[in-house]
Design an enzyme around this catalytic site. Structure first.
Site, PDB file in Angstrom:
ATOM      1  N   ASN A   9      42.965   9.555  53.348  1.00 37.86           N
ATOM      2  CA  ASN A   9      42.106   8.860  54.306  1.00 37.86           C
ATOM      3  C   ASN A   9      41.160   7.963  53.518  1.00 37.86           C
ATOM      4  OD1 ASN A   9      40.403   8.041  56.360  1.00 37.86           O
ATOM      5  ND2 ASN A   9      39.437  10.049  56.635  1.00 37.86           N
ATOM      6  N   TRP A  10      41.411   6.663  53.544  1.00 36.80           N
ATOM      7  CA  TRP A  10      40.621   5.731  52.743  1.00 36.80           C
ATOM      8  C   TRP A  10      39.252   5.439  53.349  1.00 36.80           C
ATOM      9  CZ3 TRP A  10      44.776   1.455  51.309  1.00 36.80           C
ATOM     10  CH2 TRP A  10      45.804   2.062  50.571  1.00 36.80           C
ATOM     11  N   LYS A  11      39.035   5.891  54.578  1.00 37.84           N
ATOM     12  CA  LYS A  11      37.756   5.669  55.265  1.00 37.84           C
ATOM     13  C   LYS A  11      37.385   4.179  55.211  1.00 37.84           C
ATOM     14  CE  LYS A  11      36.465  10.451  54.531  1.00 37.84           C
ATOM     15  NZ  LYS A  11      35.371  11.429  54.332  1.00 37.84           N
ATOM     16  N   HIS A  94      38.297  13.323  63.515  1.00 38.10           N
ATOM     17  CA  HIS A  94      37.683  13.523  62.198  1.00 38.10           C
ATOM     18  C   HIS A  94      36.209  13.861  62.377  1.00 38.10           C
ATOM     19  CE1 HIS A  94      36.185  12.695  58.151  1.00 38.10           C
ATOM     20  NE2 HIS A  94      37.437  12.822  57.742  1.00 38.10           N
ATOM     21  N   GLU A  96      33.624  12.882  61.014  1.00 38.78           N
ATOM     22  CA  GLU A  96      32.725  11.724  61.057  1.00 38.78           C
ATOM     23  C   GLU A  96      32.761  11.059  62.430  1.00 38.78           C
ATOM     24  OE1 GLU A  96      33.479  11.122  56.305  1.00 38.78           O
ATOM     25  OE2 GLU A  96      34.374   9.699  57.703  1.00 38.78           O
ATOM     26  N   GLU A 166      38.869  20.802  58.190  1.00 38.85           N
ATOM     27  CA  GLU A 166      37.894  20.188  57.295  1.00 38.85           C
ATOM     28  C   GLU A 166      36.525  20.843  57.490  1.00 38.85           C
ATOM     29  OE1 GLU A 166      37.545  16.002  58.147  1.00 38.85           O
ATOM     30  OE2 GLU A 166      37.168  16.366  60.257  1.00 38.85           O
ATOM     31  N   GLY A 172      32.858  15.177  51.015  1.00 39.45           N
ATOM     32  CA  GLY A 172      32.080  14.205  50.256  1.00 39.45           C
ATOM     33  C   GLY A 172      30.914  14.803  49.492  1.00 39.45           C
ATOM     34  N   SER A 212      37.077  18.137  50.227  1.00 40.67           N
ATOM     35  CA  SER A 212      36.917  17.704  48.833  1.00 40.67           C
ATOM     36  C   SER A 212      38.061  18.191  47.939  1.00 40.67           C
ATOM     37  CB  SER A 212      35.566  18.177  48.272  1.00 40.67           C
ATOM     38  OG  SER A 212      34.496  17.519  48.914  1.00 40.67           O
ATOM     39  N   GLY A 233      39.960  12.549  50.904  1.00 37.31           N
ATOM     40  CA  GLY A 233      39.058  11.419  51.029  1.00 37.31           C
ATOM     41  C   GLY A 233      38.924  10.670  49.715  1.00 37.31           C
ATOM     42  N   GLY A 234      37.828  10.917  49.001  1.00 38.13           N
ATOM     43  CA  GLY A 234      37.512  10.169  47.782  1.00 38.13           C
ATOM     44  C   GLY A 234      38.617  10.148  46.740  1.00 38.13           C
TER      45      GLY A 234
END
Length: 250
Positions: A9-11, A94, A96, A166, A172, A212, A233-234
């Protein structure tokens, strides 16, 4: 035997040109992977990335979609628009989207059913906040989000759904649940699915972990009985790190 499924997920990262260049690197880097691999760029980067991954083993996902067909919905992107450029999966619910944009279980459920109806494969995200975990509400939150998110979804259509657990407090932050803690929640999700549907449905459903995940913890997480992949994510934003996650079994 469930096939491992790693989704990046590149957000809100990478411009369209950066996304295309990165996707070209990934297509080469991920050749021969045993796990399913997916990338989910931003909406504006999807067309370019779609052209790059076409014909490769890299799947394409969107980070969200509208709950309605078309019309006066400024700022929204429809399922048909996603399908037209080759999107196969869509991430829904998600944390967010829930926390920042106020998406409810009811809205997410509408999106899940609409995605299935249109031919997209939903990744339904569920998870608790730190406050909910510390208050002993983890199972209550997970039960509600899974049950409400899948309301009206038949067992046949459930086969098209991936669930991503999640823990919100681990996204993050660099913190992760221990592999045993994560597996316990995944096991509980399977119990919920068994109660809602059947034991065979619970055994078959793919449940990703999304807290993470990094190259240095992915093997330990994937060794757990109930963890079938990762929503990353990251660590999905760099070729080497995402490759290490996808090739966790090497």
């Amino acid at each position: 035997m469930r096939t491992a499924f790693m989704a990046g997920n590149w957000k809100m990262n990478k411009t369209p040109s950066e996304a295309v260049a990165f996707a070209k690197e990934l297509v080469e880097a991920l050749k021969g992977a045993n796990a399913k691999a997916l990338v989910a760029p931003t909406f504006v980067a999807l067309p370019g990335v779609a052209e790059v991954v076409k014909g490769s083993n890299v799947l394409l996902g969107a980070q969200n979609m509208a709950s309605v067909e078309s019309g006066a919905h400024t700022g929204e992107v429809s399922a048909d628009m996603l399908l037209d450029i080759g999107v196969q999966y869509v991430i829904l619910g998600h944390s967010e989207r829930r926390a920042i944009y106020g998406e409810t279980d009811s809205l997410i459920n509408t999106k899940v059913k609409f995605a299935i109806e249109k031919g997209l494969l939903p990744i339904l995200c569920v998870g608790e906040t730190l406050e909910e975990r510390e208050a002993g509400k983890l199972e209550e939150v997970i039960l509600t989000q899974v049950k409400e998110g899948l309301k009206g979804v038949s067992e046949a259509d459930l086969a098209k759904v991936t669930i991503a657990y999640e823990p919100v407090w681990a996204i993050g932050t660099g913190k992760t649940a221990t592999p045993d803690d994560a597996d316990a929640v995944h096991k509980y999700i399977r119990k919920v699915i068994a109660d809602l549907y059947s034991g065979s449905a619970a055994d078959a459903i793919i449940i990703q972990y999304g807290g993470s995940v990094k190259p240095d913890n992915v093997k330990e997480l994937m060794a757990m009985e109930n963890i079938d992949g990762a929503l990353v994510g990251g660590a999905s934003l760099k070729t080497d790190s995402f490759k290490s996650i996808v090739f966790f079994d090497k």
